[in-house]
Design an enzyme around this catalytic site. Structure first.
Site, PDB file in Angstrom:
ATOM      1  N   VAL A 173     -18.040  15.259  60.140  1.00 35.98           N
ATOM      2  CA  VAL A 173     -18.198  13.918  60.715  1.00 35.98           C
ATOM      3  C   VAL A 173     -18.138  14.019  62.234  1.00 35.98           C
ATOM      4  O   VAL A 173     -17.129  14.444  62.800  1.00 35.98           O
ATOM      5  CB  VAL A 173     -17.092  12.969  60.198  1.00 35.98           C
ATOM      6  CG1 VAL A 173     -17.234  11.592  60.851  1.00 35.98           C
ATOM      7  CG2 VAL A 173     -17.158  12.852  58.679  1.00 35.98           C
ATOM      8  N   ASP A 195      -1.293  10.160  51.851  1.00 37.94           N
ATOM      9  CA  ASP A 195      -1.066  10.765  53.163  1.00 37.94           C
ATOM     10  C   ASP A 195      -1.917  10.080  54.234  1.00 37.94           C
ATOM     11  O   ASP A 195      -2.577  10.737  55.035  1.00 37.94           O
ATOM     12  CB  ASP A 195      -1.372  12.265  53.107  1.00 37.94           C
ATOM     13  CG  ASP A 195      -0.790  13.023  54.309  1.00 37.94           C
ATOM     14  OD1 ASP A 195       0.168  12.511  54.909  1.00 37.94           O
ATOM     15  OD2 ASP A 195      -1.303  14.099  54.640  1.00 37.94           O
TER      16      ASP A 195
END
Length: 821
Positions: free
Chosen positions: A95, A137
């Site tokens: 990304v 998380d």
């Protein structure tokens, strides 16, 4: 580290070439690699030796691939998983951008930027939670920013590690929990989360920890983005866990003064120690973040959204006038709640009647890879399947815009089905690997969630369009028996309009920017459409796109109508000459003709579009708005009601419907319609403008002022917003403010689109009918674009309706004489 890289490269073979190490955290070592098959960059995450030694590799792979099923615009997908010398690894798209952690290193974020990121993450969590996947998380490192959007990465990694941990010996005893390591908690930091962002129930190793732990962590991230540090920053891991269990964070207001109370309260609620006191779902968080009060402290809530121990409320604001965005056709969605008012009850009854019929929605196929052409391949196939299914007799197919909106808004097939009022859903995925395309598809019964049919299609990807046709036809042929009917298979390029893959790619890029609106986005869209037409001069949809841009550009910039209208008409005429069977082309030309005040020609084109596709919701909406502009109120109500039935998730359709009902003096029904428009999307300027107008029609002036001031917060520069707000100020007795707005608009008339018409409204509110008529005459002489979007049928104009000067304006515009009645 060199050994890990060498082992990994051997395992990957020639398919991938490792370029560099990107870094890592407590859970993995991260490498950037090139996918040699597709020529793209990917990220490869490898468990380090010490952690890999305590996990079952097979179990880890099984668990991580469960997360690969998560396909959502705000989730970074897992592409594949494997092992290198007993080191588990998984591969994800690379990304471009930065993490929230990197962004925060430059200082705290603005309220607007924070809310945007929180909304994207909340939607990603809502999608994953609806499929039984909890992240465990959430932290700034796992939220990536790219192209103005936020994406959540490492979904399911914590769960995969936790579930695959083997019992190891620590300190002379057998345990699953690991121990302390370099100031971090190995057991919690790798299998349950990161202490800085860990919910109290996670810190306590509660086996009943659920999705609300992710909401707690997201609240901590939001706190940190605004304040610059998380609540318990600077403490040891042990002290952090103790704080998460026992201490309340300091109020955000004590650390930053400009955070709206609604946003600060929401984040504090998300960080409640007791999970029961947090928002119930990520969907609820996303809805609360859509409330304008989280962006500005000037907004206040009007009605409760959920029953909690605190006074948690959601705004229900209203704004109005047939405004600048009426022709935008924007769609957004939430669950359709039938109200008692007759207008909405009537729509609900129509929906209930259609539910008993066979009905289906084709959700946009999800692209597994990161390759751009695969994304457009998936979009094209979704369109082809929708088009083919719409030809089945006795089957109602949900609008593509509504299906796309519902997919983004809801989690489960049942929720999506109810929102779209369909009995079945078709969903699927697309993945390209090593020159082959793999497409999966599944037909779901909404009533019980059962899979009626599913299959996987795998083909060589040498000719994307040919494969697209073959697979989409195969899906339609396979699904039709389940629907109790049959269909003629779709033609090869009919749904696309071109066989040139690059032209089609350019066209879809143009549509992407067109939907964003705004002058810059529209000019980008125009460039892509023109490139598509140049690439394939016979591509009718490209010329339709060009025309669509010119039809709305005057609403977003100061270009004159007479400078763009001839260009737009030439483009759309060419599109229709190339393909006279496309209903969208006739609707587009009707839009342009209305911009040129050629009302009867526009009406004929809307009728042609609806003959070609009677279920074309946007054409019903636009036609209804054209009828309303001409004072044909009852006809407008019928068309707009039909638009809401066909596209029940369009806030603009419901807003326009509410305006028509208000002009028809059906006040209770109008109020219900605009309330529902705001339920669907309260962040759109157009829905707030429409709702404010309905309040003024009913003489609810204080409420109208409140909502129109909210509209001005969304866009303070729109002349149309200022015109209606100035009118409302005058009616509220705030004449000095009304006169100031009137002067501002009058001074900018001729330099600013819609300024003269907007000034006329303010003068009507001030009871200065002579000045109002003068400004209307001036607007007509300037070919003011507002006459194509604002209705002279509105009650605002009643004081001058029988004036010869008003009749002369109506005649000059070529509008229906029913406006004089």
């Amino acid at each position: 580290m060199a050994d890990i890289r060498e082992d990994l490269q051997r395992a990957l073979g020639t398919s991938y070439t490792i370029e560099r190490e990107l870094g890592g955290g407590g859970m993995s070592i991260v490498f950037v690699a090139t996918d040699n098959t597709l020529g793209r960059q990917v990220v490869i995450k490898v468990l380090p030796y010490d952690l890999a030694a305590s996990v079952s590799v097979d179990r880890f792979k099984r668990e991580i691939m469960l997360s690969a099923a998560l396909q959502h615009p705000h989730i970074v997908p897992v592409l594949s998983a494997g092992q290198a010398e007993q080191l588990p690894y998984f591969i994800m798209p690379y990304v471009e951008g930065e993490s929230v952690r990197t962004r925060m290193a430059r200082g705290p974020l603005s309220v607007r930027e924070t809310v945007s990121i929180l909304k994207d993450v909340a939607r990603a969590l809502a999608y994953a939670h609806g499929r039984g996947v909890i992240h465990r998380d959430i932290k700034p490192d796992n939220i990536l920013l790219s192209g103005g959007a936020a994406m959540v990465t490492d979904f399911g990694v914590a769960k995969a590690i936790s579930a695959s941990r083997e019992r190891v010996t620590l300190g002379g005893r057998s345990t699953n929990s690991g121990g302390w390591n370099s100031g971090t908690i190995t057991s919690v930091g790798t299998s349950l989360g990161t202490p800085m962002y860990m919910a109290p129930e996670q810190a306590a190793a509660d086996p009943n920890t659920d999705h609300r732990a992710d909401l707690y962590a997201l609240g901590v991230v939001g706190y940190e983005m605004l304040v610059g540090a998380p609540p318990f920053y600077g403490r040891t891991p042990q002290a952090l866990l103790a704080a998460q269990l026992t201490e309340a964070p300091k109020p955000i207001s004590s650390r930053r003064y400009d955070v709206p109370p609604a946003l600060a309260d929401l984040l504090m609620r998300m960080m409640e120690k007791d999970p029961a006191k947090r928002p119930r779902t990520a969907n609820e968080v996303a809805r609360l973040l859509d409330d304008p009060s989280v962006m500005s402290g000037e907004f206040t809530s009007l009605r409760p959204a959920v029953a909690t121990s605190r006074s948690w409320k959601r705004r229900a604001s209203f704004i109005g006038v047939v405004g600048v965005l009426l022709a935008a056709g924007l769609a957004a969605g939430t669950y359709f709640r039938t109200r008692e008012a007759p207008a909405i009850a009537a729509v609900g009854a129509a929906r209930a009647a259609t539910t008993s019929q066979k009905s289906i929605a084709v959700l946009p196929l999800v692209n597994f890879g990161g390759d751009t052409s695969d994304v457009y391949f998936a979009e094209g196939m979704s369109a082809q399947i929708t088009t083919a299914l719409s030809k089945l007799r006795g089957l109602r197919v949900a609008a593509r815009t509504a299906a796309s909106s519902a997919r983004d808004k809801y989690n489960t097939p049942e929720e999506i089905g109810k929102a779209l009022n369909v009995t079945m859903l078709l969903e699927g995925t697309v993945q390209r690997t090593s020159g082959r395309l793999r497409v999966t598809a599944r037909l779901i019964n909404i009533g019980d969630g059962a899979t009626l049919w599913s299959d996987m299609f795998e083909r060589q990807a040498t000719d994307l369009f040919k494969v697209q046709d073959e697979i989409s036809n195969a899906i339609v042929a396979a699904v039709s028996p389940e629907l109790g009917t049959s269909v003629a298979l779709a033609g090869s390029s009919a749904a696309r309009g071109t066989d040139d893959l690059q032209a089609y790619d350019l066209y879809l890029r143009g549509r992407f920017f067109f939907q964003k609106r705004g002058e810059d986005a529209l000019r980008s869209a125009l460039a892509f459409f023109e490139q598509a037409a140049a690439r394939d001069p016979a591509f009718a949809k490209a010329y339709t796109g060009i025309a669509d841009v010119y039809a709305v550009l005057p609403l977003y910039s100061n270009v004159r109508v007479d400078s763009v209208l001839p260009i737009g008409l030439r483009s759309i005429d060419k599109a229709i000459a190339l393909d006279s069977t496309v209903p969208e082309a006739y609707a587009s030309r009707a839009n342009l003709l209305a911009l040129g005040w050629r009302w009867s020609e526009a009406e004929r084109d809307y009728q042609r579009a609806l003959v070609l596709d009677p279920n074309y919701a946007t054409a019903h909406q636009w036609f209804g708005e054209l009828l309303l502009l001409n004072g044909r109120v009852d006809e407008a109500v019928a068309q707009l009601r039909r638009a809401t039935e066909l596209d029940p998730l369009s806030p603009v359709a419901f807003g326009s419907y509410g305006l028509a009902l208000g002009i028809a003096k059906r006040d209770a029904q109008a109020q219900a319609a605009v309330r529902h428009a705001l339920d669907l999307d309260s962040t759109l300027l157009v829905t707030r403008m429409m709702s404010g107008g309905v309040q003024l029609y009913a003489n609810h002036v204080p409420e109208a002022v409140h909502q129109l001031e909210a509209a001005r917060q969304l866009d303070s520069g729109k002349a149309l917003v200022l015109g209606v707000l100035g009118y409302a100020y005058a009616k509220a007795g705030r004449t000095a403010e009304g006169r100031a707005i009137a002067r501002q608009l009058e001074e900018s008339a001729g330099k600013r689109n819609s300024a003269a018409g907007a000034a006329a409204r303010v003068y009507l509110g001030l009871a200065d009918t002579a000045r109002a008529l003068t400004m209307l005459e001036r607007a007509a002489a300037q070919h003011d674009v507002s006459f194509s979007t604002e209705g002279l049928a509105e009650p605002f104009f009643d004081p001058i309706r029988h004036s010869p000067r008003f009749a002369a304006v109506v005649a000059r515009l070529g509008l229906d004489k029913r406006l004089l009645q």
